[in-house]
Design a protein around this motif. Structure first.
Motif, PDB file in Angstrom:
ATOM      1  N   GLU A 295      -1.469  13.919   0.083  1.00 17.51           N
ATOM      2  CA  GLU A 295      -1.454  12.552   0.626  1.00 17.51           C
ATOM      3  C   GLU A 295      -1.472  11.487  -0.459  1.00 17.51           C
ATOM      4  N   GLU A 296      -1.898  11.854  -1.659  1.00 15.35           N
ATOM      5  CA  GLU A 296      -1.998  10.888  -2.759  1.00 15.35           C
ATOM      6  C   GLU A 296      -0.760  10.831  -3.640  1.00 15.35           C
TER       7      GLU A 296
ATOM      8  N   PHE B 287       2.627   9.816  -5.207  1.00 15.38           N
ATOM      9  CA  PHE B 287       3.486   8.634  -5.218  1.00 15.38           C
ATOM     10  C   PHE B 287       4.427   8.729  -6.414  1.00 15.38           C
TER      11      PHE B 287
ATOM     12  N   THR C  14      -0.561   4.642  -0.675  1.00 12.14           N
ATOM     13  CA  THR C  14      -1.396   5.702  -0.102  1.00 12.14           C
ATOM     14  C   THR C  14      -2.687   5.037   0.361  1.00 12.14           C
ATOM     15  N   ASP C  15      -3.674   5.836   0.744  1.00 13.90           N
ATOM     16  CA  ASP C  15      -4.944   5.259   1.198  1.00 13.90           C
ATOM     17  C   ASP C  15      -5.572   4.318   0.185  1.00 13.90           C
TER      18      ASP C  15
ATOM     19  N   LYS D  26      -5.140   1.779  -8.428  1.00 15.82           N
ATOM     20  CA  LYS D  26      -5.991   2.435  -7.440  1.00 15.82           C
ATOM     21  C   LYS D  26      -7.195   1.544  -7.160  1.00 15.82           C
TER      22      LYS D  26
ATOM     23  N   GLN E 184       0.849  -1.186   0.000  1.00 12.59           N
ATOM     24  CA  GLN E 184       0.000   0.000   0.000  1.00 12.59           C
ATOM     25  C   GLN E 184       0.888   1.241   0.000  1.00 12.59           C
TER      26      GLN E 184
END
Length: 158
Positions: A137-138, A140, A15-16, A65, A13
């Motif tokens: 936060e997303e 990458f 990110t969320d 995703k 994982q």
């Protein structure tokens, strides 16, 4: 196109809702950055098309995703084997890049740019990468592009 059984090496994982999966298997049919794979998942009728982020002589790295039941099932996989169609699509034609290409990708459109950047750098190009995400936060792959030597810019909606 090649159909084979690939072993899940890792499923991490990032990110969320973003995951990186590394598959072990035959990569000899991959001919260019920008190609994709189709993954068959038990219990689901349709295969999942996912862009190839990176590859070498033994592994394929994908970043995906979680957006529905299929990718949610993928996110729960930590080992096992998958039926995969490999080397779909034509990929990018790097001969048209010029000496200082700018690669632009956002969200899950970012991963196919990684192998493209590697290939262009291998050909002596000075690569700039512009990445877009909904939130900080997303984000990458930023550090990975920078580690390649790419001039990297990130924009987020927040």
């Amino acid at each position: 196109m090649y159909q084979g059984i690939y072993e899940i090496k890792s499923n991490t994982q990032l990110t969320d809702s973003i995951y990186e999966m590394v598959l072990i298997g035959d990569t000899s049919s991959i001919t260019a950055p920008g190609q994709f794979i189709n993954i068959k998942l038990d219990g689901f009728y349709l295969r999942r098309p996912i862009s190839i982020c990176d590859y070498d002589d033994k592994t394929i790295t994908i970043i995906y995703k979680v957006v529905g039941a299929g990718t949610e099932a993928m996110a729960k996989m930590s080992d096992g084997k998958l039926d995969v169609l490999v080397s779909l699509g034509n990929g990018f034609d790097t001969s048209k890049s010029g000496d200082t290409p700018v690669l632009i990708g956002g969200g899950v459109g970012t991963p196919p740019m990684y192998a493209l950047a590697k290939e262009l750098i291998k050909k002596g190009k000075e690569v700039t990468v512009c990445l877009g995400f909904n939130s900080a936060e997303e984000v990458f792959l930023k550090e990975e592009f920078e580690a390649l030597g790419c001039k990297t810019f990130v924009a987020t909606l927040d």
